[in-house]
Design a protein around this motif. Structure first.
Motif, PDB file in Angstrom:
ATOM      1  N   ASN A  55       0.662   2.490  11.035  1.00  0.00           N
ATOM      2  CA  ASN A  55       0.211   1.332  10.258  1.00  0.00           C
ATOM      3  C   ASN A  55      -1.155   0.851  10.724  1.00  0.00           C
ATOM      4  O   ASN A  55      -1.978   0.402   9.923  1.00  0.00           O
TER       5      ASN A  55
ATOM      6  N   ALA B  88      -3.558   3.144   9.133  1.00  0.00           N
ATOM      7  CA  ALA B  88      -3.707   2.855   7.705  1.00  0.00           C
ATOM      8  C   ALA B  88      -4.672   1.699   7.488  1.00  0.00           C
ATOM      9  O   ALA B  88      -5.496   1.716   6.564  1.00  0.00           O
TER      10      ALA B  88
ATOM     11  N   THR C 200       1.112  10.135  11.024  1.00  0.00           N
ATOM     12  CA  THR C 200       0.645   9.949   9.642  1.00  0.00           C
ATOM     13  C   THR C 200       1.737  10.224   8.611  1.00  0.00           C
ATOM     14  O   THR C 200       1.502  10.085   7.406  1.00  0.00           O
TER      15      THR C 200
ATOM     16  N   ARG D  45      -6.848   8.843   8.057  1.00  0.00           N
ATOM     17  CA  ARG D  45      -5.849   8.569   9.098  1.00  0.00           C
ATOM     18  C   ARG D  45      -5.698   9.750  10.044  1.00  0.00           C
ATOM     19  O   ARG D  45      -5.558   9.573  11.258  1.00  0.00           O
TER      20      ARG D  45
ATOM     21  N   TRP E  59       0.803   4.211   0.513  1.00  0.00           N
ATOM     22  CA  TRP E  59       0.710   5.249   1.538  1.00  0.00           C
ATOM     23  C   TRP E  59       0.732   4.652   2.934  1.00  0.00           C
ATOM     24  O   TRP E  59       0.465   5.322   3.910  1.00  0.00           O
ATOM     25  N   ARG E  60       1.066   3.358   3.043  1.00  0.00           N
ATOM     26  CA  ARG E  60       1.248   2.728   4.346  1.00  0.00           C
ATOM     27  C   ARG E  60       2.692   2.936   4.776  1.00  0.00           C
ATOM     28  O   ARG E  60       3.605   2.906   3.965  1.00  0.00           O
TER      29      ARG E  60
ATOM     30  N   SER F 118      -7.249   8.239   2.041  1.00  0.00           N
ATOM     31  CA  SER F 118      -6.619   7.502   3.135  1.00  0.00           C
ATOM     32  C   SER F 118      -5.975   8.454   4.132  1.00  0.00           C
ATOM     33  O   SER F 118      -6.119   8.295   5.342  1.00  0.00           O
TER      34      SER F 118
ATOM     35  N   THR G  71      -8.944   1.886   5.780  1.00  0.00           N
ATOM     36  CA  THR G  71      -9.529   1.138   4.662  1.00  0.00           C
ATOM     37  C   THR G  71     -10.955   0.691   4.948  1.00  0.00           C
ATOM     38  O   THR G  71     -11.630   0.210   4.037  1.00  0.00           O
TER      39      THR G  71
ATOM     40  N   ARG H 184       0.875  -1.165   0.000  1.00  0.00           N
ATOM     41  CA  ARG H 184       0.000   0.000   0.000  1.00  0.00           C
ATOM     42  C   ARG H 184       0.909   1.210   0.000  1.00  0.00           C
ATOM     43  O   ARG H 184       1.581   1.473   0.991  1.00  0.00           O
TER      44      ARG H 184
END
Length: 310
Positions: free
Chosen positions: A196, A199, A47, A275, A6-7, A271, A203, A4
């Motif tokens: 994490n 994240a 973040t 977050r 952006w994780r 996302s 979802t 992912r």
């Protein structure tokens, strides 16, 4: 490229070299402490957004400079350390998705078919170290990180434990920035672990699920049917014969379509917004620990600025 984009990745911090392994988090069973209100600095930290990319680069540069000076004092007048990728701001969707990289190598599966093998080092070659005779390479390694048996176990606020080096130029630089190696480890690992978790929670939010539905429709229009970007990569990684030209072309096709559709659905932006909202609802103990670590990191950034301006 992570599953992912952006994780937060384990040990995504370039300055975390020498910290041993990924911290294994335990369920949060700590008693709730006093209420903690997260300021902007703490939300940015958990973040990896807002001010974080800039301040992270300051920490990286300061530790590199300190380490270079320390090594020179021990007879290793090395040039600059190999340039590391600059921290990417998640607000910059195009940089996070990185379509040029996807067009060149997809997700990096075919070009590095065993990339997910933990026994293979991901560290880039260091021409300076390679130029040293073998005895000097060993002495350099000791100067950089100290003897391998001189370590310290650090317990993070969530109960996870990591092992850190105590001697050598890099640990000395961490002490210069954070006060001690334990604080440096805590402010590196714990916010990343919390990030994490956020994240994963993001979802499941309505906004993200709506954006994901748009991503699926976009992919289906290209005759690519996957439930999510993560599932697309997982499916590709599960295929045999990933070193063939046919696989490489298919991987690039999927990766580029994934990136195009993610950009159209604004998955990265949705996302990030989720977050940042979810950070305020973290367990009280986690918020209190994060707020304290953010204050310690802010102080480390101030020390780093001093190092860079000397």
């Amino acid at each position: 490229m992570p599953s992912r984009p952006w994780r937060l990745g384990c040990l995504s911090l370039v300055i975390a070299v020498g910290l041993s392994g990924c911290a294994q988090a335990r369920p949060d069973s700590r008693p709730a402490g006093p209420p903690a209100t997260l300021d902007t600095s703490a939300v940015d930290l958990v973040t990896h957004s807002g001010s974080w990319p800039g301040t992270e680069q300051i920490l990286i540069d300061a530790l590199d400079r300190f380490t270079t000076t320390c090594l020179a004092g021990q007879g290793f007048p090395r040039p600059r350390f190999p340039a590391a990728p600059r921290p990417v701001a998640p607000e910059n969707e195009s940089a996070v998705i990185d379509l040029p990289q996807r067009r060149a190598s997809g997700y990096g599966i075919a070009t590095h078919p065993r990339r997910d093998d933990p026994s293979i080092s991901a560290e880039p070659p260091d021409s300076y170290v390679d130029s040293l005779p073998a005895p000097e390479q060993r002495r350099y390694a000791s100067a950089l990180l100290g003897p391998p048996d001189r370590t310290r176990t650090v317990t993070l606020p969530d109960g996870a434990q990591v092992t850190v080096r105590e001697q050598g130029c890099v640990p000395a630089g961490r002490r210069q920035l954070a006060g001690d190696v334990a604080t440096f480890a805590r402010m590196s690992y714990f916010p990343e672990e919390l990030g994490n978790r956020l994240a994963d929670q993001a979802t499941t939010t309505p906004d993200y699920l709506a954006a994901l539905a748009g991503w699926r429709s976009c992919m289906a229009a290209r005759s690519l049917r996957y439930d999510s970007p993560e599932q697309a990569q997982k499916a590709l990684r599960s295929e045999p014969h990933r070193d063939t030209e046919q696989f490489r072309k298919r991987e690039i096709t999927v990766a580029v379509a994934d990136g195009d559709c993610a950009a159209g659905a604004h998955l990265v932006a949705v996302s990030l917004a989720a977050r940042r909202r979810l950070a305020a609802a973290m367990p009280t103990g986690d918020r209190a620990a994060l707020a304290e670590l953010a204050r310690e990191r802010d102080a480390a950034v101030m020390r780093a600025r001093t190092i860079l301006h000397d």
